[in-house]
Design an enzyme around this catalytic site. Sequence first.
Site, short mmCIF file in Angstrom:
data_model
loop_
_atom_site.label_atom_id
_atom_site.label_comp_id
_atom_site.label_asym_id
_atom_site.label_seq_id
_atom_site.Cartn_x
_atom_site.Cartn_y
_atom_site.Cartn_z
N GLY A 277 -10.18 -3.75 7.56
CA GLY A 277 -10.51 -3.39 6.27
C GLY A 277 -10.83 -4.23 5.26
O GLY A 277 -11.32 -5.63 5.56
N LYS A 278 -11.19 -3.94 4.10
CA LYS A 278 -11.53 -4.93 2.90
C LYS A 278 -10.34 -5.83 2.80
O LYS A 278 -10.72 -7.10 2.43
CB LYS A 278 -12.15 -4.22 1.66
N VAL A 281 -6.55 -6.89 8.08
CA VAL A 281 -6.92 -6.76 9.46
C VAL A 281 -5.73 -6.42 10.22
O VAL A 281 -4.64 -7.07 10.07
CB VAL A 281 -7.73 -7.95 10.06
N LYS A 304 -0.20 -6.84 10.76
CA LYS A 304 -1.12 -6.60 9.43
C LYS A 304 -1.43 -7.74 9.05
O LYS A 304 -0.46 -8.53 8.51
CB LYS A 304 -0.60 -5.66 8.44
N ASP A 420 -1.47 5.22 -3.25
CA ASP A 420 -2.72 5.31 -2.37
C ASP A 420 -2.56 6.22 -1.24
O ASP A 420 -2.87 6.25 -0.17
CB ASP A 420 -2.95 3.87 -1.55
P1 ADP Z 1 -5.73 -1.06 4.69
O1 ADP Z 1 -4.79 -1.41 3.26
O2 ADP Z 1 -6.78 -2.09 5.24
O3 ADP Z 1 -6.01 0.38 4.41
P2 ADP Z 1 -3.55 0.05 6.48
O4 ADP Z 1 -2.09 -0.34 6.53
O5 ADP Z 1 -3.84 1.32 6.04
O6 ADP Z 1 -4.38 -1.02 5.91
O7 ADP Z 1 -3.99 -0.14 8.12
C1 ADP Z 1 -5.25 0.06 8.41
C2 ADP Z 1 -5.47 0.83 9.60
O8 ADP Z 1 -4.67 0.29 10.55
C3 ADP Z 1 -4.85 2.14 9.45
O9 ADP Z 1 -5.53 3.04 8.91
C4 ADP Z 1 -4.02 2.43 10.72
O10 ADP Z 1 -5.18 3.01 11.55
C5 ADP Z 1 -3.90 1.01 11.64
N1 ADP Z 1 -2.51 0.97 11.29
C6 ADP Z 1 -1.96 0.20 10.39
N2 ADP Z 1 -0.76 0.04 10.62
C7 ADP Z 1 -0.26 0.80 11.81
C8 ADP Z 1 0.85 0.74 12.57
N3 ADP Z 1 1.76 0.33 12.21
N4 ADP Z 1 0.62 1.53 13.83
C9 ADP Z 1 -0.78 1.91 13.98
N5 ADP Z 1 -1.68 1.69 13.43
C10 ADP Z 1 -1.25 0.99 12.20
MG MG Z 2 -5.15 2.16 4.62
#
Ligand code: ADP
Ligand code: MG
Length: 531
Positions: A277-278, A281, A304, A420
């Site tokens: 994402g922005k 990762v 993350k 969000d």
């Molecule tokens: P961002 O702030 O970049 O949106 P997110 O926390 O939403 O970060 O994570 C981006 C993507 O990564 C999510 O849409 C999801 O598909 C995947 N993701 C994040 N955390 C998890 C997790 N604990 N288990 C599985 N997938 C995850």
């Molecule tokens: Mg997200």
Amino acid sequence: RPEGGREEPRWAGHGVVRCSRQLSPRWRELLLDVYLQCPWGAPNTTSISCSLADVMSEQLAKELQLEEENAAFPEVVAVAEGPFITGENIDTSSDLMLAQMLQMEFDREYDAQLRREEKKINGDSKVSISFENYRKVHPYDSDSSEDEVDWQDTRHDPYRADKPTTTPRKGFIGKGKDITTKHDEVVCGRKNTARMENFAPEFQVGDGIGMDLKLSNQVFNALKQHAYSEERRSARLHEKKEHSTAEKAVDPKTRLLLYKMVNAGMLETITGCISTGKESVVFHAYGGKSATEDKVIPPECAIKVFKTTLNEFKNRDKYIKDDYRFKDRFSKLNPRKIIRMWAEKEMHNLTRMQNAGIPCPQVVILKKHVLVMSFIGQDQVPAPKLKDVTLSSEDMKKAYYQILNMMQQLYKECNLVHADLSEYNMLWHDGKVWLIDVSQSVEPTHPHGLEFLFRDCRNVSQFFQKGGVAEALNERELFNAVSGLNITADNEVDFQAEIEALEKMNEDHVQNHGKKLSMFSNDGDPPIYDE
Ligand code: ADP
Ligand code: MG
């Protein structure tokens, strides 16, 4: 490392040979050689305060390292226990990792030396030269904890700065002879000083507002130009470093962090990237073995990594920039620390949710800007986002009620607003909805907390209404149901106006009494707005 007088460093009796790693016999031999051939003559062995066995003692080395690490990361150590933090059992078999660590250490020392030289040359002179360009470490890569601020306490901070006053639309204030237009030199000068806050975060503007600095337009414009070109230069430098790697988002430092986690056995393997994402990762990894028995590492983990470039950071500050009470503190933090703060926030918020029993990833470990949590999904396949699954009408209805419930729990039990919440940040797994992405979540008493909640409600309400759930409340009803407030306005505009009035009332109260209107009996209580 010799200590003592500047002219005549003496080793014997003063020097300490520290070795914080298990050394191979070859290394010991080498080190001993160096020690004996010390340029200031052979050491006076009789005055050495400890025996060579002590010097080489792994026990002593561990103690020293622990001491050092405790000083460097006091908080993180408390959060994350494990072999990887304390330095015990570190597998030193990887030459690459050792080399990288040594290089970093060297770079830091080199920079420190540069700074000393800079200081020596400049002295008290009004004109100074800078060695900035020769530094090895990007200023914001450095881990110095000099200006470490305990950010977690920020919300308990007494009210600090005043909201900046603006000139009204008509362009002047006052009456008759006392009229002050927006072109007034003093007003204009102060405004220019305030505008410097908008420069890139790495551009140190100092406390111009505090000392009532007035910048003429000409000076301000010159500074602005300079700030822009510096920003571009810094971005270029940074980009070069980052884009030289295969995984674009992972800079060398982050890679080292991940590497250490695998090396310590906490993670089995990092398989690949789930999302870029922005702002972050996310990687998938297979969990390894835990050092402590009470902590079990899930078989599959999501890592993350919060991106550490300045540009992304700038997009995130919408959640704090209007919160003028934080401004003072934030201006003191460098971007890298702010990014870590987001990661820490996500961790704390997830923990609160976990405690309330809301389905969400379970925190495994936090290290700087890298958060490891349990993986929602199976066999490397992440659970789909709610926007990507086709649910039966039965499941859709079930999901709706579950989310309504979760939003209430989040507000009442966790004292949080997601901020969000949408079908993008809800995953469908095991027949239920899981909430993720909570680094930006705020407490309801945040100056815009209720607006964020209203936006969340609108997203949820629209998604389920479009999805054919007849029972779905509209956004206003949902807002009242979640917050327990009773806003009666029957149209969106009035409703929002009332929300803003409530927020303002709360802030005014903070200004006047230094305390939120809400009465918190404990950390988890939701705010109660009353007259
Ligand atoms: P961002 O702030 O970049 O949106 P997110 O926390 O939403 O970060 O994570 C981006 C993507 O990564 C999510 O849409 C999801 O598909 C995947 N993701 C994040 N955390 C998890 C997790 N604990 N288990 C599985 N997938 C995850
Ligand atoms: Mg997200």
